[in-house]
Design an enzyme around this catalytic site. Structure first.
Site, PDB file in Angstrom:
ATOM      1  CB  SER A  74      -0.843  -0.063   1.104  1.00  0.00           C
ATOM      2  OG  SER A  74      -2.273  -0.853   0.994  1.00  0.00           O
ATOM      3  CE  LYS A  77      -4.520   2.117  -0.736  1.00  0.00           C
ATOM      4  NZ  LYS A  77      -3.876   0.800  -0.208  1.00  0.00           N
ATOM      5  CB  SER A 134      -4.486   1.623   3.976  1.00  0.00           C
ATOM      6  OG  SER A 134      -3.557   1.070   2.823  1.00  0.00           O
TER       7      SER A 134
END
Length: 402
Positions: A74, A77, A134
């Site tokens: 993640s 991101k 997230s």
């Protein structure tokens, strides 16, 4: 006794405990910093890859396998958020815009905020869901909102990565789900993290939120959904400002960690840590090391006297200048007392000169090497002398008329 003292300082630094006041001036803190630097001269990092960067300059302070291509989970991101904030700053979207969740976005696995297809949320709340919780579904929904589809947004991600010089990166999705062709490296994560926090400081208004909530709005009515920050590092480290954690079974534990103390901002990236505890502790260790090596030089009187420079072929023979009053320079392994400053007047300046043209600079050097410059700009226009103007001026002086 000296060895014992250094050992104790080292242990305290690892735990994030400081034997001195972080607000002390640079000169007073020098001895303690030297002890910490000496104790941490051989930084050992267990994670597969890591890097430590000073944010204002991008200078690398420490690295380990920083160019190794790894799955980022993640932490992907960070790029998704960078494109969102660039769209905000460009005026292409606003925080109050309404985003409709698609079937595709709602189907995302992994960490999510459990949106339903057709549900509507503001851009502001979607950023919260991406940064705090997230949410893969939120990341994909924003990708679709900005680019029309996730695949089109991924093209934007890779194009932006190329522009930033992220040569060991290829994105396949907007959220970080594992894919053999979805990879990046610690150095590249540091590059996009720096671009985000330096040029879009509003991200800190989201990345430092510990707890928040959104309201799900579906056909069944409204319900509250609590958001808890996945980045526990925020409560572990003094000065922590973000930025993004990640985990998958293949990527293991990853993080881009940012922190600011006494005007100095650092970024450290950890990739491939076996446990969350190792990831967090090694981020703390590297940041401690970085803050110990950095010092801040502040000049509150950049141009102490009036600046004038001669102009050739101008209606006036001089032009005055202005510049920023304050300048700050982050020094790495340097002493603030060693910084030398001088005003450099540019030669052979010819009219026409226009307001805000560069006409000189204030130069800062360390051991003979230039480390920073502040440009001096023209305060006013200076037109070029023409034969017509010269004739009129001569007649004016002769006949005492304008």
């Amino acid at each position: 006794m000296k060895k014992l003292a250094i050992f104790l300082v080292f242990i305290l630094a690892l735990c994030g405990v400081y034997p001195y006041d972080m607000t002390m001036n640079s000169k007073a803190a020098t001895k303690t910093q030297e002890e910490i630097i000496s104790a941490m001269a051989d930084v050992e990092i267990k994670s597969k890859s890591a890097i430590l960067i000073e944010a204002s300059t991008g200078e690398v302070i420490y690295e380990k396998n920083a160019d190794e291509k790894l799955k980022p989970a993640s932490v992907t991101k960070v790029m998704t958020l960078l494109l969102i904030f660039e769209a905000l700053d460009a005026g292409d979207i606003t925080y109050e815009d309404v985003v409709t969740i698609s079937e595709h976005a709602a189907s995302m696995g992994g960490s999510q905020c459990f949106f339903e297809a057709g549900e509507e949320q503001s851009v502001r709340d979607m950023i919260k869901c991406i940064e705090i919780a997230s949410g893969n579904d939120a990341a994909v929904a924003m990708a679709e909102y900005i680019a029309g589809s996730e695949s089109a947004f991924v093209e934007m991600m890779n194009e932006r990565a190329s522009e930033l010089g992220m040569i060991n990166t290829n994105f396949v999705n907007a959220c970080g789900l594992d894919d053999d062709n979805h990879y990046t490296c610690a150095r590249d994560i540091g590059i996009m993290s720096r671009e985000l926090i330096v040029n879009h400081p509003d991200i800190v208004n989201f990345s430092t939120i510990w707890m928040d909530y959104i309201i799900h709005k579906t056909g069944r009515g409204e319900s509250r959904f609590d958001l808890a920050n996945t980045n526990k590092f925020l409560n572990m480290y003094n000065g922590a400002t973000g930025l993004k954690t990640g985990y998958t079974s293949q990527a293991k534990y990853c993080m881009s960690a940012t922190a600011t103390r006494d005007g100095i901002s650092l970024i450290t990236v950890i990739m491939g840590a076996d446990t969350k505890e190792i990831r967090n502790s090694e981020a703390c260790k590297l940041l401690d090391y970085g803050f110990a090596k950095c010092d801040l030089y502040v000049d509150d009187n950049v141009m102490p006297s009036k600046y004038e420079v001669e102009v050739a072929n101008g209606e006036t023979d001089k032009v005055t200048g202005y510049c920023e009053n304050t300048n700050e320079i982050v020094l790495i392994d340097k002493n603030v007392e060693g910084v030398e400053k001088k005003i450099v007047k540019y030669n052979n300046i010819k009219a026409p000169i226009y307001k805000d043209d560069i006409i000189g600079c204030v130069q800062y050097s360390y051991e003979g090497n230039v480390i920073d410059e502040v440009f001096i700009y023209a305060n006013e226009n200076v037109e070029k002398v023409t034969y017509k103007n010269t004739l009129f001026n001569m007649l004016g002086r002769i006949f005492m008329v304008k």
